[in-house]
Design a protein around this motif. Structure first.
Motif, PDB file in Angstrom:
ATOM      1  N   VAL A 132      30.070  17.644  13.642  1.00 36.23           N
ATOM      2  CA  VAL A 132      29.773  16.527  14.550  1.00 36.23           C
ATOM      3  C   VAL A 132      28.730  15.620  13.906  1.00 36.23           C
ATOM      4  O   VAL A 132      28.856  14.387  13.933  1.00 36.23           O
ATOM      5  CB  VAL A 132      29.266  17.029  15.914  1.00 36.23           C
ATOM      6  CG1 VAL A 132      28.873  15.843  16.790  1.00 36.23           C
ATOM      7  CG2 VAL A 132      30.326  17.866  16.613  1.00 36.23           C
ATOM      8  N   ASP A 162      25.735  14.319  19.118  1.00 37.73           N
ATOM      9  CA  ASP A 162      26.858  14.804  19.926  1.00 37.73           C
ATOM     10  C   ASP A 162      27.298  13.777  20.957  1.00 37.73           C
ATOM     11  O   ASP A 162      28.480  13.451  21.068  1.00 37.73           O
ATOM     12  CB  ASP A 162      26.483  16.124  20.616  1.00 37.73           C
ATOM     13  CG  ASP A 162      26.071  17.200  19.632  1.00 37.73           C
ATOM     14  OD1 ASP A 162      26.866  17.502  18.736  1.00 37.73           O
ATOM     15  OD2 ASP A 162      24.954  17.722  19.755  1.00 37.73           O
ATOM     16  N   GLU A 218      28.863  22.068  15.184  1.00 37.75           N
ATOM     17  CA  GLU A 218      27.765  21.104  15.238  1.00 37.75           C
ATOM     18  C   GLU A 218      27.586  20.374  13.913  1.00 37.75           C
ATOM     19  O   GLU A 218      27.358  19.161  13.878  1.00 37.75           O
ATOM     20  CB  GLU A 218      26.465  21.823  15.614  1.00 37.75           C
ATOM     21  CG  GLU A 218      25.268  20.901  15.731  1.00 37.75           C
ATOM     22  CD  GLU A 218      24.001  21.625  16.142  1.00 37.75           C
ATOM     23  OE1 GLU A 218      23.126  20.981  16.745  1.00 37.75           O
ATOM     24  OE2 GLU A 218      23.898  22.836  15.860  1.00 37.75           O
ATOM     25  N   ASN A 224      29.208  21.030  21.898  1.00 30.63           N
ATOM     26  CA  ASN A 224      30.099  21.323  20.771  1.00 30.63           C
ATOM     27  C   ASN A 224      30.398  22.817  20.686  1.00 30.63           C
ATOM     28  O   ASN A 224      29.983  23.597  21.555  1.00 30.63           O
ATOM     29  CB  ASN A 224      29.486  20.792  19.469  1.00 30.63           C
ATOM     30  CG  ASN A 224      28.083  21.341  19.226  1.00 30.63           C
ATOM     31  OD1 ASN A 224      27.840  22.545  19.316  1.00 30.63           O
ATOM     32  ND2 ASN A 224      27.136  20.450  18.918  1.00 30.63           N
ATOM     33  N   GLY A 238      28.246  16.281  25.599  1.00 26.52           N
ATOM     34  CA  GLY A 238      28.404  16.456  24.155  1.00 26.52           C
ATOM     35  C   GLY A 238      28.344  17.891  23.682  1.00 26.52           C
ATOM     36  O   GLY A 238      28.010  18.134  22.519  1.00 26.52           O
TER      37      GLY A 238
END
Length: 314
Positions: A211, A59, A208, A164, A162
């Motif tokens: 990502v 992330d 996620e 998400n 980061g």
């Protein structure tokens, strides 16, 4: 399985959208979501110095990469990476080299501050003390304070994290299950608070899983291991539950966040933003009196130090 946009080999099937996407169009889709959110909330504007919280995972690697790729040529915008070393044996010592590798590649200054320097011991050592709280309580509180302190010390006016889509959906459910509606209102602050560097979350619309795929397809260095303490918390159970719902009912995570965004205005009316005060001990922002960080330090009988004096620029 072919890409629905170009006919090339697909690398992912987005169940919530019904789309098969190749590597090129998956990267394009992720970046479209990120850039749309950054434009909507004016996350990065001329004159910004953005501190980026770097853990070494997928992330934070994706956040730093796209921020530099999007704004790196702008002389009026600056990025600096900050890593908090909690002192988790077999975890952080593997992820730190990944952060350094990415920062070196992107030409981004990188600072590291540790629990050992600031709190007096590592998280591993800390958890040997008698305690009522879960490990994530100590880690989360100390990390947030250190990130804020370091961001101010380097002169940053924003702090990128980061988080998400999965993280945000988990947080909403966690607070609902805890009955903490006041904390839900605080997830979308109305105005900046004195002493608290404003947070930005460019990945908040990206699942996620996507990502991780994005970071892999872009060839970004990142550590894939999971924190050994992650499963101690209720969040871990909520994560598993939410992933199960998402698999059976695609789009669940997006629906949770749409519902939250629709109700957060009402929550803010009931729980207006409370002005923060300076902690009587460390001076960092808190609700009143002594901040949670200093209370935890006192609870585990550890004297804190100023992280500013202990920095090492990498």
């Amino acid at each position: 399985m072919k890409c629905d946009k170009c006919g090339k080999e697909a690398v992912i099937f987005q169940k919530y959208s019904g789309m098969h996407l190749c590597a090129h169009h998956e990267i394009e889709d992720v970046e479209r979501k990120i850039k749309k959110r950054m434009r909507q909330e004016r996350m990065v504007v001329p004159g910004d110095h953005v501190a980026v919280a770097m853990s070494g995972g997928k992330d934070s690697a994706a956040v730093l990469s796209i921020l530099v790729e999007t704004f790196g040529a702008r002389p009026d915008i600056k990025f600096t990476a900050i890593t908090i070393d909690e002192g988790i044996e077999g975890y952080r010592n593997f992820s730190l080299p990944k952060v350094k590798e990415l920062c070196d590649r992107l030409g981004v200054p990188h600072f590291v501050v540790s629990f050992k320097d600031d709190v007096g011991c590592t998280l591993d050592e800390m958890l040997t003390h008698d305690r009522k709280e879960a490990s994530c309580t100590y880690c989360g509180v100390f990390r947030r304070t250190l990130l804020n302190t370091m961001a101010k010390w380097i002169g940053a006016n924003k702090l990128a994290t980061g988080h998400n889509l999965d993280d945000d959906a988990q947080t909403v459910l966690l607070n609902v299950m805890n009955g903490d509606t006041e904390r839900l209102a605080r997830l979308r602050p109305t105005r900046p608070q004195e002493g608290l560097v404003p947070r930005i979350k460019p990945l908040m619309d990206v699942p996620e899983r996507e990502v991780a795929l994005y970071a892999f397809l872009k060839g970004l260095p990142f550590y894939m291991g999971e924190c050994p303490y992650a499963r101690e918390s209720l969040r871990g159970e909520i994560k598993d539950m939410l992933n199960d719902f998402e698999a059976r009912h695609p789009g669940t995570k997006y629906s949770i966040m749409r519902g939250f965004d629709n109700m957060v205005g009402c929550l803010k009316e009931k729980y207006p933003q409370v002005p923060l005060t300076k902690c009587e001990i460390c001076g960092e922002p808190g609700i009143k009196g002594v901040c949670q960080t200093c209370r935890l330090k006192e609870r585990i009988k550890i004297a804190g130090k100023s992280p500013v004096k202990e920095q090492e620029k990498i």
